[in-house]
Write an enzyme that holds these catalytic residues in place. Structure first.
Site, PDB file in Angstrom:
ATOM      1  CG  ASP A  53      18.727 -40.931  -6.273  1.00  0.00           C
ATOM      2  OD1 ASP A  53      17.845 -40.142  -5.888  1.00  0.00           O
ATOM      3  OD2 ASP A  53      19.661 -40.582  -7.037  1.00  0.00           O
TER       4      ASP A  53
ATOM      5  CE1 TYR B  65      11.129 -30.521 -15.411  1.00  0.00           C
ATOM      6  CE2 TYR B  65       9.652 -28.633 -15.452  1.00  0.00           C
ATOM      7  CZ  TYR B  65      10.290 -29.641 -14.745  1.00  0.00           C
ATOM      8  OH  TYR B  65      10.069 -29.782 -13.393  1.00  0.00           O
TER       9      TYR B  65
ATOM     10  CE  LYS C 173       8.642 -32.961 -14.557  1.00  0.00           C
ATOM     11  NZ  LYS C 173       8.714 -34.032 -13.544  1.00  0.00           N
TER      12      LYS C 173
ATOM     13  CG  ASP D 164      19.595 -44.198 -15.435  1.00  0.00           C
ATOM     14  OD1 ASP D 164      18.468 -43.664 -15.607  1.00  0.00           O
ATOM     15  OD2 ASP D 164      20.614 -43.853 -16.057  1.00  0.00           O
TER      16      ASP D 164
HETATM   17  N1  LIG Z   1      11.668 -27.783  -7.402  1.00  0.00           N
HETATM   18  C1  LIG Z   1      10.724 -27.290  -8.140  1.00  0.00           C
HETATM   19  O1  LIG Z   1      10.528 -26.084  -8.172  1.00  0.00           O
HETATM   20  C2  LIG Z   1       9.883 -28.236  -8.954  1.00  0.00           C
HETATM   21  C3  LIG Z   1       8.789 -27.704  -9.575  1.00  0.00           C
HETATM   22  C4  LIG Z   1       7.977 -28.527 -10.314  1.00  0.00           C
HETATM   23  C5  LIG Z   1       8.277 -29.873 -10.404  1.00  0.00           C
HETATM   24  N2  LIG Z   1       9.368 -30.395  -9.792  1.00  0.00           N
HETATM   25  C6  LIG Z   1       9.642 -31.824  -9.946  1.00  0.00           C
HETATM   26  O2  LIG Z   1      10.062 -32.423  -8.719  1.00  0.00           O
HETATM   27  C7  LIG Z   1      10.918 -33.512  -9.031  1.00  0.00           C
HETATM   28  C8  LIG Z   1      12.313 -33.419  -8.457  1.00  0.00           C
HETATM   29  O3  LIG Z   1      12.389 -32.757  -7.292  1.00  0.00           O
HETATM   30  P1  LIG Z   1      13.636 -32.931  -6.280  1.00  0.00           P
HETATM   31  O4  LIG Z   1      13.632 -31.672  -5.513  1.00  0.00           O
HETATM   32  O5  LIG Z   1      13.511 -34.200  -5.528  1.00  0.00           O
HETATM   33  O6  LIG Z   1      14.895 -32.970  -7.303  1.00  0.00           O
HETATM   34  P2  LIG Z   1      16.330 -33.611  -7.355  1.00  0.00           P
HETATM   35  O7  LIG Z   1      16.967 -33.036  -8.576  1.00  0.00           O
HETATM   36  O8  LIG Z   1      17.012 -33.475  -6.045  1.00  0.00           O
HETATM   37  O9  LIG Z   1      16.059 -35.134  -7.713  1.00  0.00           O
HETATM   38  C9  LIG Z   1      15.783 -36.187  -6.810  1.00  0.00           C
HETATM   39  C10 LIG Z   1      16.669 -37.358  -7.142  1.00  0.00           C
HETATM   40  O10 LIG Z   1      16.454 -37.875  -8.470  1.00  0.00           O
HETATM   41  C11 LIG Z   1      17.636 -38.540  -8.837  1.00  0.00           C
HETATM   42  N3  LIG Z   1      17.696 -38.849 -10.281  1.00  0.00           N
HETATM   43  C12 LIG Z   1      17.956 -37.997 -11.294  1.00  0.00           C
HETATM   44  N4  LIG Z   1      17.957 -38.663 -12.470  1.00  0.00           N
HETATM   45  C13 LIG Z   1      17.679 -39.967 -12.174  1.00  0.00           C
HETATM   46  C14 LIG Z   1      17.548 -41.135 -12.966  1.00  0.00           C
HETATM   47  N5  LIG Z   1      17.723 -41.111 -14.284  1.00  0.00           N
HETATM   48  N6  LIG Z   1      17.225 -42.299 -12.343  1.00  0.00           N
HETATM   49  C15 LIG Z   1      17.078 -42.346 -10.996  1.00  0.00           C
HETATM   50  N7  LIG Z   1      17.206 -41.268 -10.195  1.00  0.00           N
HETATM   51  C16 LIG Z   1      17.501 -40.087 -10.789  1.00  0.00           C
HETATM   52  C17 LIG Z   1      18.728 -37.600  -8.375  1.00  0.00           C
HETATM   53  O11 LIG Z   1      19.961 -38.292  -8.190  1.00  0.00           O
HETATM   54  C18 LIG Z   1      18.161 -37.038  -7.082  1.00  0.00           C
HETATM   55  O12 LIG Z   1      18.707 -37.642  -5.929  1.00  0.00           O
HETATM   56  C19 LIG Z   1      11.067 -33.565 -10.532  1.00  0.00           C
HETATM   57  O13 LIG Z   1      10.145 -34.454 -11.093  1.00  0.00           O
HETATM   58  C20 LIG Z   1      10.772 -32.137 -10.899  1.00  0.00           C
HETATM   59  O14 LIG Z   1      10.417 -31.995 -12.253  1.00  0.00           O
HETATM   60  C21 LIG Z   1      10.192 -29.585  -9.075  1.00  0.00           C
END
Ligand SMILES: NC(=O)c1ccc[n+]([C@@H]2O[C@H](COP(=O)([O-])OP(=O)(O)OC[C@H]3O[C@@H](n4cnc5c(N)ncnc54)[C@H](O)[C@@H]3O)[C@@H](O)[C@H]2O)c1
Length: 259
Positions: free
Chosen positions: A49, A166, A170, A75
């Protein structure tokens, strides 16, 4: 027997960046739920992360349940970090079988509201990063005799809600995954995408707050999904239960896309 027993998994974006749901002690997002579920199914888990603190919270939750987990700060938009995350996993656990690319951010908006800088950042984080982690992970997974990769896309890959960068990244992730799957099917590496719909996750709570009451009536199942339900789909695709499934997409949306 546990479905991922003996497997080593790298979960990129395995923290959870947002407030917990009411009543939750630890905030749960798709990445954190997936890391915890992988460990419950017997995998050793490397939590990668951008925030080491968030990765550590996930690893601690896994260890508290008796699972194995380590962390690496990285990152996904930096090539060297992607290489290092794979290297750290192999160093910590001796091999790599499973990769989940969960990172996804949402900046920009409609076409004329999105700057070139925002678009470039979205491509770097949501698409190029997934390409890079796969590029470094695939040789290791092949060396281990094969495995499985899941990239987390979104329903936004199929349906528009005026979030151009986005939706574009995606959707591109579907092509990226499909092409990687074709290249490495003979190496016994499966690559699939999961498309979550409206999920009550850390990401959504951070960006728009808890919108359960607001969006539930639009969803055929009359509720948002939980990150655990997304994680269940991912673990299925990672496991041997999905042994003949590659280059495909699994929508997890309570029926929303069928409306
Ligand atoms: N929640 C929804 O409704 C939904 C719907 C469709 C898709 N998604 C997808 O699910 C995924 C995220 O879900 P989540 O709930 O785990 O979100 P989240 O925002 O909690 O992200 C998970 C982790 O990603 C880390 N992160 C962000 N940028 C980063 C980078 N550049 N390098 C490394 N780590 C990084 C963050 O620090 C975080 O801990 C995404 O791909 C999102 O597009 C979510």
């Amino acid at each position: 027997m546990a479905r991922l027993a003996g497997k080593i998994a790298l979960i990129v974006g395995g923290g959870a960046d947002g407030p917990p749901r009411e009543g939750e002690k630890l905030s749960i997002g798709n990445g954190r739920a997936t890391a915890i579920m992988c460990a419950r199914e017997g995998a050793s888990v490397m939590v990668a992360d951008r925030s080491l603190a968030l990765a550590k919270e996930t690893a601690q939750a896994i260890r508290d349940e008796g699972g194995r987990a380590e962390t690496v700060e990285m990152d996904i938009s930096r090539e060297e970090d992607c290489r290092r995350a794979v290297e750290a996993t192999v160093k910590a656990f001796g091999a790599l079988h499973l990769l989940v690319n969960n990172v996804g951010i949402a900046i920009g908006g409609r076409l004329l509201e999105t700057s070139a800088e925002q678009f470039d950042r979205m491509v770097a984080v949501n698409l190029r990063g997934h390409f890079l982690t796969m590029k470094y992970a695939v040789p290791e997974i092949a060396k281990a005799g094969g495995g499985s990769i899941v990239n987390v896309s979104s329903l936004a890959a199929l349906r528009s809600n005026q979030m151009l960068p986005y939706e574009a990244t995606k959707a591109a992730l579907l092509g990226l995954s499909r092409s990687a799957a074709m290249s490495h099917a003979r190496d016994k590496i499966r690559v699939n995408t999961v498309l979550p719909g409206l999920i009550n996750s850390s990401m959504v709570r951070r960006q728009v707050g808890d919108r359960e009451a607001q969006v539930a009536p639009r969803i055929p199942m009359r509720r948002q999904g939980t990150p655990w339900e997304v994680a269940n789909a991912i673990v299925f695709l990672l496991s041997d239960e999905a042994s003949y499934i590659t280059a495909t997409e699994l929508v997890v949306d309570g029926g929303l896309s069928a409306r």
